[in-house]
Design an enzyme around this catalytic site. Structure first.
Site, mmCIF file in Angstrom:
data_model
loop_
_atom_site.group_PDB
_atom_site.id
_atom_site.type_symbol
_atom_site.label_atom_id
_atom_site.label_comp_id
_atom_site.label_asym_id
_atom_site.label_seq_id
_atom_site.Cartn_x
_atom_site.Cartn_y
_atom_site.Cartn_z
ATOM 1 N N ASP A 1 -6.396 -7.094 4.033
ATOM 2 C CA ASP A 1 -7.587 -6.571 3.419
ATOM 3 C C ASP A 1 -8.405 -7.573 2.779
ATOM 4 O O ASP A 1 -9.670 -7.467 3.119
ATOM 5 C CB ASP A 1 -7.084 -5.418 2.310
ATOM 6 N N ASP B 1 -12.165 -9.235 4.260
ATOM 7 C CA ASP B 1 -13.618 -8.980 3.562
ATOM 8 C C ASP B 1 -14.260 -10.408 3.445
ATOM 9 O O ASP B 1 -15.382 -10.730 3.300
ATOM 10 C CB ASP B 1 -13.510 -8.472 2.174
ATOM 11 N N LYS C 1 3.162 -15.378 2.174
ATOM 12 C CA LYS C 1 3.460 -16.175 0.869
ATOM 13 C C LYS C 1 5.013 -16.346 1.113
ATOM 14 O O LYS C 1 5.729 -16.160 0.131
ATOM 15 C CB LYS C 1 2.813 -15.188 -0.232
ATOM 16 N N TYR D 1 0.925 -1.233 0.058
ATOM 17 C CA TYR D 1 -0.210 0.168 0.043
ATOM 18 C C TYR D 1 0.802 1.151 -0.055
ATOM 19 O O TYR D 1 0.496 2.235 -0.451
ATOM 20 C CB TYR D 1 -0.837 0.038 1.293
ATOM 21 N N ASP E 1 -3.066 -18.313 0.475
ATOM 22 C CA ASP E 1 -3.738 -18.808 -0.562
ATOM 23 C C ASP E 1 -4.649 -20.261 0.132
ATOM 24 O O ASP E 1 -6.000 -20.109 -0.290
ATOM 25 C CB ASP E 1 -3.198 -19.250 -1.815
HETATM 26 C C1 IPM Z 1 -10.315 -1.217 4.042
HETATM 27 C C2 IPM Z 1 -10.724 -0.361 2.707
HETATM 28 C C3 IPM Z 1 -9.482 0.302 2.302
HETATM 29 C C4 IPM Z 1 -8.215 -0.543 2.284
HETATM 30 C C5 IPM Z 1 -9.641 1.353 1.103
HETATM 31 C C6 IPM Z 1 -10.889 1.991 1.067
HETATM 32 C C7 IPM Z 1 -8.418 2.222 1.051
HETATM 33 O O1 IPM Z 1 -10.743 -1.529 1.680
HETATM 34 O O2 IPM Z 1 -10.342 -0.570 4.963
HETATM 35 O O3 IPM Z 1 -10.381 -2.340 4.055
HETATM 36 O O4 IPM Z 1 -7.981 -1.015 1.178
HETATM 37 O O5 IPM Z 1 -7.646 -0.587 3.476
HETATM 38 MN MN MN Z 2 -10.964 -3.376 2.498
#
Ligand code: IPM
Ligand code: MN
Length: 353
Positions: free
Chosen positions: A246, A250, A190, A142, A222
């Site tokens: 990240d 999710d 990884k 990032y 993975d």
């Molecule tokens: C998160 C989001 C952020 C990230 C974005 C909005 C920059 O997806 O907080 O997980 O990738 O960290």
């Molecule tokens: Mn995210």
């Protein structure tokens, strides 16, 4: 207790969900005799529109001078569909994380019995899943340099960089959490391919030797991506780098049944920030239909981690769980019939009674 909270509603559904979380905090003030001061700041597309900057200096000053930050969401489709946009709302969030040194992103994931049917995953797999993702937040791909394009625009590159020090400080956090939980840390990397991952594995394995009562497991990201939804109960504390964290967080939200349920904390050495893990959900903005629970649960994390108010925090969590059990939920959960503000009102009522 007197405390100052910076409130950054941000974009999309941000303002409406934040309003519910502030209501919950105000109910806590009333019930437990605390006094919180709420100071609002601009961030994201809302800040670009007014000031041309997604993380204005005033917002930084406000955050630096507060005891904690409550944040809504960031992102606006008008920037997503414009690859040439020079300033993007997300830059505001990344800049804020980096400038405030918020290196540890904590994302608790659990399956709630009341929501088990809302998850597309098989019940017997997800029942009792309860783990926390500890994601490194201000380094890795990032932020690594160099990044950009070649002059002729035909090559693009991002760089993943980690120092031992950056790995160590987040590892310490992960082990602290494990100590108070089921005493297991799973490092996701990884290391069969990436040099940074090998430094992670080396550093974490060495660090873990001081804690023989905490089990350390090292898995590849993975295969872990598969296990997180097929065997989620095997995890307790997941420790991982920025990008992997990240993605895996999710994915893990599927266990809970709705992205609208997951809170998060981004901890730094001074001030810390609390936000739902979901985005700005622009399609729902202003419609009073978004699920405010993740943001309200983020306020509970704020009370626990930043203010050490454990009973107050638990009171919010209990109120949210009661709302869930009684079907006081928004449409993302089992076709719930309640609006954002109605869910917020009920949770306030449950906090007070
Ligand atoms: C998160 C989001 C952020 C990230 C974005 C909005 C920059 O997806 O907080 O997980 O990738 O960290
Ligand atoms: Mn995210």
């Amino acid at each position: 207790m007197n405390k100052k909270i910076a409130v950054l509603p941000g974009d999309g559904i941000g303002p409406e969900i934040i309003e519910q979380a502030v209501k919950a905090l105000q109910a806590i003030e009333k019930k437990f005799n605390h006094s919180f001061e709420y100071n609002y700041g601009l961030i994201g597309a809302a800040a670009i529109d007014k000031l041309g900057n997604p993380y204005p200096d005033d917002t930084h000053t406000l955050c630096s001078n507060s005891d904690a930050i409550l944040f809504g969401a960031i992102g606006d489709p008008k920037y997503d569909n414009d690859p040439s946009a020079k300033v993007r709302p997300e830059q505001g969030l990344l800049k804020m994380r980096s400038n405030l040194g918020l290196y540890a992103n904590i994302r608790p994931v659990k399956s709630y019995d009341a929501l088990i049917e809302a998850s597309p995953l098989k019940n017997d797999r997800i029942k009792n899943a309860d783990f926390v993702v500890v994601r490194e937040l201000i380094s890795g791909i990032y932020f690594g340099k160099p990044r950009g394009r070649s002059e002729d625009n035909t090559i693009a590159y991002d760089t993943c960089v980690y120092t031992r020090e950056e790995i160590l400080r987040i590892t310490e956090k992960a082990f602290q959490f494990a100590k108070n939980r089921k005493k297991k840390v799973t490092l996701l990397d990884k290391a069969n391919v990436l040099a940074t991952s090998r430094l992670w594995r080396e550093t974490v394995t060495e660090y873990a030797k001081q804690f023989p009562d905490i089990e350390l497991e090292c898995n590849f990201i993975d295969s872990a991506a598969m296990e997180v939804i097929t065997k989620p109960t095997k995890f307790d504390v997941i420790l991982t780098e920025n990008l992997f964290g990240d993605i895996i967080s999710d994915e893990a939200s599927v266990i809970t049944g709705s992205l609208g349920m997951l809170p998060s904390a981004s901890l730094g050495n001074k001030v810390s920030l609390y936000e739902p893990i979901h985005g700005s959900y622009p399609q729902a903005a202003g419609k009073n239909i978004a699920n405010p629970m993740a943001t309200i649960l983020s306020a509970a994390l704020l009370l626990e981690y930043s203010f050490g108010l454990l009973e107050e925090s638990k009171t919010i969590v209990n109120a949210v769980e009661r709302a869930m059990n009684e079907g006081i939920v928004t449409e993302d959960i089992n076709n719930g019939k309640y609006s954002t503000s109605a869910v917020g009102d009920k949770i306030v009522e449950y906090i007070l009674n």
